[in-house]
Design a protein around this motif. Structure first.
Motif, PDB file in Angstrom:
ATOM      1  N   PHE A  60      46.777  46.237  36.965  1.00  0.00           N
ATOM      2  CA  PHE A  60      46.144  45.499  37.947  1.00  0.00           C
ATOM      3  C   PHE A  60      46.072  43.844  37.562  1.00  0.00           C
ATOM      4  CE2 PHE A  60      44.728  49.808  37.310  1.00  0.00           C
ATOM      5  CZ  PHE A  60      44.624  50.345  38.569  1.00  0.00           C
ATOM      6  N   ILE A  62      43.434  40.307  38.397  1.00  0.00           N
ATOM      7  CA  ILE A  62      42.423  39.355  39.144  1.00  0.00           C
ATOM      8  C   ILE A  62      42.619  38.129  38.793  1.00  0.00           C
ATOM      9  CG2 ILE A  62      39.867  38.862  38.626  1.00  0.00           C
ATOM     10  CD1 ILE A  62      39.573  41.648  37.394  1.00  0.00           C
ATOM     11  N   ASP A  89      46.894  47.031  42.131  1.00  0.00           N
ATOM     12  CA  ASP A  89      45.945  46.600  42.902  1.00  0.00           C
ATOM     13  C   ASP A  89      45.440  45.171  42.322  1.00  0.00           C
ATOM     14  OD1 ASP A  89      44.202  46.221  45.013  1.00  0.00           O
ATOM     15  OD2 ASP A  89      42.868  47.885  44.526  1.00  0.00           O
ATOM     16  N   PHE A  91      42.137  42.015  42.630  1.00  0.00           N
ATOM     17  CA  PHE A  91      40.856  41.488  43.030  1.00  0.00           C
ATOM     18  C   PHE A  91      40.981  40.002  43.126  1.00  0.00           C
ATOM     19  CE2 PHE A  91      36.565  40.172  42.582  1.00  0.00           C
ATOM     20  CZ  PHE A  91      35.842  41.141  43.406  1.00  0.00           C
ATOM     21  N   GLY A  96      36.063  39.037  46.138  1.00  0.00           N
ATOM     22  CA  GLY A  96      36.910  39.754  47.132  1.00  0.00           C
ATOM     23  C   GLY A  96      37.042  39.329  48.494  1.00  0.00           C
ATOM     24  N   PRO A 177      30.964  43.568  43.991  1.00  0.00           N
ATOM     25  CA  PRO A 177      32.300  43.714  44.718  1.00  0.00           C
ATOM     26  C   PRO A 177      33.187  44.053  43.300  1.00  0.00           C
ATOM     27  CG  PRO A 177      31.501  42.360  45.970  1.00  0.00           C
ATOM     28  CD  PRO A 177      30.567  42.357  44.912  1.00  0.00           C
ATOM     29  N   LEU A 178      33.157  43.219  42.393  1.00  0.00           N
ATOM     30  CA  LEU A 178      34.022  43.423  41.257  1.00  0.00           C
ATOM     31  C   LEU A 178      33.666  44.808  40.205  1.00  0.00           C
ATOM     32  CD1 LEU A 178      35.949  42.297  39.150  1.00  0.00           C
ATOM     33  CD2 LEU A 178      34.237  40.749  38.080  1.00  0.00           C
ATOM     34  N   ASN A 180      32.620  47.286  41.645  1.00  0.00           N
ATOM     35  CA  ASN A 180      33.378  48.483  42.386  1.00  0.00           C
ATOM     36  C   ASN A 180      34.783  48.466  42.111  1.00  0.00           C
ATOM     37  OD1 ASN A 180      30.837  49.296  43.369  1.00  0.00           O
ATOM     38  ND2 ASN A 180      30.873  48.096  45.320  1.00  0.00           N
ATOM     39  N   PHE A 181      35.461  47.176  42.138  1.00  0.00           N
ATOM     40  CA  PHE A 181      36.853  47.273  42.098  1.00  0.00           C
ATOM     41  C   PHE A 181      37.058  47.969  40.380  1.00  0.00           C
ATOM     42  CE2 PHE A 181      40.437  44.939  40.014  1.00  0.00           C
ATOM     43  CZ  PHE A 181      41.336  45.362  40.749  1.00  0.00           C
ATOM     44  N   HIS A 184      36.713  51.642  39.921  1.00  0.00           N
ATOM     45  CA  HIS A 184      37.607  52.615  40.811  1.00  0.00           C
ATOM     46  C   HIS A 184      39.238  52.510  40.062  1.00  0.00           C
ATOM     47  CE1 HIS A 184      34.509  52.782  43.757  1.00  0.00           C
ATOM     48  NE2 HIS A 184      34.817  53.781  43.553  1.00  0.00           N
TER      49      HIS A 184
END
Length: 185
Positions: A60, A62, A89, A91, A96, A177-178, A180-181, A184
């Protein structure tokens, strides 16, 4: 303990911050590595990404949004696809969907009542502008540094303890939001 997920971040400051966030929210089996730049630096760590994926790790990234969320999002997708990178994915900091960077996020997690320090910096900038319109604004890194200096805490990002609730609120809404990212991954 083997890490089954890898998160690539822009720099050392991002790594220190993200390590604290992962620890705070008990998100385990994740290693964070800096790539020494933004999306344009992904090609420099292509082999690292491919090795991680080949060893079964999920990858991932960021990045800072900077000034234009839509453009940065498009640039990230294009770079990942064009370079055929197995990044599952990504972020964009601060939340986000808005422009900004790590320092924007750090300003948003300043603990109350210390968050008012940033109001003083706005007044300082207004004063400077009133003296001479050519005087420059304080950059975001400078504002975070001033916040730390005013409180007597480590101004150097690598020495900051973002877990210290006296100065940083890792439960702030801007972090949702971070969180939650990360939850998941």
């Amino acid at each position: 303990m083997p890490y089954d997920r890898l998160i690539l971040v822009e720099g050392d400051d991002d790594k220190v911050f993200l390590d604290c966030v992962l620890q705070k929210f008990c998100i385990q089996n994740v290693s964070v590595e800096r790539i020494g730049g933004g999306i344009d630096s992904l090609h420099l760590v292509r082999n690292k990404i491919l090795r991680a994926k080949a060893s079964g790790r999920r990858v991932f990234a960021i990045f800072d949004t900077d000034t234009n969320f839509e453009q940065k999002h498009t640039d990230c997708l294009n770079t990942i696809n064009t370079q055929e990178l197995p990044i599952e994915d990504f972020f964009l900091i601060p939340n986000g969907h808005c422009p900004g960077n790590l320092e924007t996020l750090l300003q948003g997690i300043a603990s109350n009542p210390h968050d008012r320090i940033y109001d003083c910096l706005v007044q300082y900038e207004e004063c400077l502008h009133g003296l001479n319109e050519d005087y420059r604004k304080v950059p975001m890194k400078g504002k975070v540094y001033a916040y730390c200096e005013a409180l007597g805490i480590a101004p150097k990002p690598s020495d900051r303890n973002y877990s210290d609730l006296n100065f940083w609120n890792l439960d702030a809404e801007i972090l949702l939001p971070l969180r939650n990212f990360l939850a998941h991954l």
